[in-house]
Every structure is written in C-alpha cells, then in structure tokens.
Design an enzyme around this catalytic site. Structure first.
Site, PDB file in Angstrom:
ATOM      1  N   SER A  73     -16.445  -8.801   0.976  1.00  0.00           N
ATOM      2  CA  SER A  73     -17.874  -8.806   1.270  1.00  0.00           C
ATOM      3  C   SER A  73     -18.487  -7.435   0.978  1.00  0.00           C
ATOM      4  CB  SER A  73     -18.094  -9.251   2.723  1.00  0.00           C
ATOM      5  OG  SER A  73     -19.452  -9.538   2.965  1.00  0.00           O
ATOM      6  N   ASP A  95     -17.530 -16.211   1.497  1.00  0.00           N
ATOM      7  CA  ASP A  95     -17.136 -14.891   2.000  1.00  0.00           C
ATOM      8  C   ASP A  95     -15.638 -14.822   2.310  1.00  0.00           C
ATOM      9  OD1 ASP A  95     -16.787 -12.558   3.667  1.00  0.00           O
ATOM     10  OD2 ASP A  95     -18.917 -12.629   4.143  1.00  0.00           O
TER      11      ASP A  95
END
Length: 322
Positions: A46, A208
């Site tokens: 991320s 993610d």
C-alpha cells in the site's frame, strides 16, 4: 561530501502500509540514508509500496533520495479521494452508490497519474528496469528484482508478491508496469476500486496487500540456511502496543467500517518482541492519524515526517557497534 553507492552499507528494507501516513516512512528512510546505508532490495504494501517504488527507482537512477521529500510533500492527497459527480453532490450516499456499482467508492486513478511519470522520470517503467544480478542471494531467478510489491488476490484467496508471482497469472514479469502493481497494492477494499487482472484463466481481482500481509518483514530472509549477508530492517507506521478500553461492534454497518479500519491498522502487533521482529523494526508513531484521512494538513504531514526521522534515530542508536 556525498557517499558513493559502494561506500554505503547494504540493508534490505520492508515498509508497512498505512495510507496517508506514508510520509512517516520516508522520514525514517532518509535518516537511514543519511547514516550511510543503501537499500539493496525494498518491499512494501500500500503506502509502503508507493515509497518503496520511489526509493528503488531513484536509487537505481543514482539520484539523491532527499528529492523524495519534496515529492511526498507535494502529493495532492485530496485527489486520491476524487469521486464522481454523484459523490460530489450527495456525499456519503454517492460514495455508497459508487461502491455498489464499481466495488469501490473512489477510482484510485490519481495514483497512476501521479506516480507513473515520477518513476519514468527516474528511468523505471516496467519491472525489467529493476532487475538485479545477485549470484550470492538465495533468491531464485524469478525473484531477482530490487522491488517487491504485495497485493491480495480475492479470486484465488492468496497473497501476490509482484513481480515474483506474475507467471502464476500467465504474464511476463519483466513486461509489467511497476505503477500498476503499486496501484493494486493500495486498493483499500470498499474505498478504492479493485484492480481486475486479465489472466490465462480468466480475470483475477486484486486489492490492498494489507489484507494478507501489511508488514512482510520476512520477504527477503534467506531460505538456504546460510547466514544473512546484511540485515533486513522494517519500518512500521505504529508505536508499541498499548492497553485501551474494549468496546463491542454492535451492528453490521459498524462491522463493515471496523473491518476496513482493522485492515489498515496495526493488526499484527502482538508478540513481535518475542518473535524477534521488533529487533529489526523501526516504529513510527502515527497516533491520531487515520490511513484514509485524505484531508491531511501540512502540519500533520510535518509531524509524521519528523516522527519517522526520530524513530530511525532511536533505532540506529541502539544498534551494536560494527
């Protein structure tokens, strides 16, 4: 006088995800850089993937990593949360509609628009530009890259390590865009639209990487039983665990939001000390800052950056002498 790359001490670096708190990672990285370290391989999830990609690209180009401070301070965080006309007019209602229609409230397109040119300006477009020649490593040939980005595959229910795992999807790793891998890694479920990947078997949905591995500290550890040539250090966007009052989650909507917040928080913090992780981890204090606070102000960015610097200074101070 600036140090030449060969004069710097090698380390591998792993950067935790954390949304807008990523500038704290850079504060720590630059402190290590100023202490005379170079980063042989960098991994991230991320926000950690964003910083890792920039560090790998700028280092490969021989550029001063301090240039990245201006880059990160210049990010228009509000554009990450850009929405459709419906969202702008109706707010939360529009976000909900977008989430139902497109599996995410926001497109995430600004990341590609912002990061892609920065990487290309440093000579990095595809993963072929980040290939390593490292015969002393225990890594296999398909793992010889200076960057590893983590995403989560909802279709196959597995962690995806990019570029290492592209061949599992019928794709040639060297041909894949680095910015696309980072875009997948930062696709916070429900908040950003997931990345749909065409494979040799259909289409896979990537989100993610923090869903499965927000802090992949062991990614570069040797697997052949030989001693490490240099350390792997991690940077976490969290302080030490603290006791707090437990409160129940009382309804389905709250549970949805809590699931997302748990994904983005320090969910694997317990027992890190006894597992040996803390001894190679820099803990950056980010208390009071939400990973999806895309309205973050300059003062808060400055505080996070300073906290990163101070955390790395404390970490370096406790290292045994060479």
């Amino acid at each position: 006088m600036a140090l030449m790359p060969d004069d710097r001490k090698p380390v591998d670096l792993v950067l935790e995800g954390g949304g807008v708190k990523g500038i704290g990672l850079l504060g720590a990285v630059l402190t290590l850089y100023d202490a005379g370290y170079r980063f042989e391989r960098v991994a991230g999830t991320s926000a950690g993937a964003i910083v890792a990609a920039l560090v790998a690209a700028y280092q490969k180009a021989g550029r001063d990593l301090h240039e990245l401070e201006e880059v990160m301070r210049g990010v228009d965080y509000g554009r990450f949360a850009d929405g459709s006309l419906l969202e702008r007019v109706t707010g939360r209602i529009g976000e909900g509609v977008e989430m139902l229609l497109h599996d995410g409230a926001h497109t995430g397109g600004y990341l590609t628009e912002w990061l892609g040119p920065l990487l290309e300006g440093a000579g990095v477009k595809t993963f072929a530009d980040l290939r390593l020649t490292d015969p002393g490593s225990s890594l296999a040939e398909y793992q010889c890259y200076s960057l590893v980005v983590h995403a989560s595959d909802l279709s196959r229910r597995v962690l995806v390590r990019l570029p290492w795992d592209y061949d599992q999807y019928g794709q040639v790793a060297d041909e894949q865009l680095v910015v696309d891998a980072v875009r997948a890694s930062m696709s916070i479920p429900f908040y950003f639209r997931p990345v749909q990947v065409r494979t040799d078997k259909g289409t896979a949905t990537w989100v993610d990487g923090g869903l499965l591995s927000n802090f992949p500290i062991t990614v570069f550890d040797r697997t052949d039983g030989k001693p490490e040539r240099w350390p792997t250090w991690g940077v976490k966007l969290s302080g030490e665990p603290r006791d707090s009052r437990d409160r129940p989650v009382s309804n389905a909507l709250s549970m949805l939001f809590c699931c997302v917040e748990t994904l983005l928080s320090d969910w694997n913090r317990y027992r890190l000390e006894e597992e040996g992780v803390n001894r190679r981890t820099i803990h950056v204090n980010t208390d009071g800052v939400s990973a999806i606070d895309f309205g973050i102000d300059a003062e808060t960015r400055d505080r996070l950056f300073r906290n990163g610097e101070q955390a790395a200074e404390r970490f370096l101070a406790q290292l045994p002498p060479d």
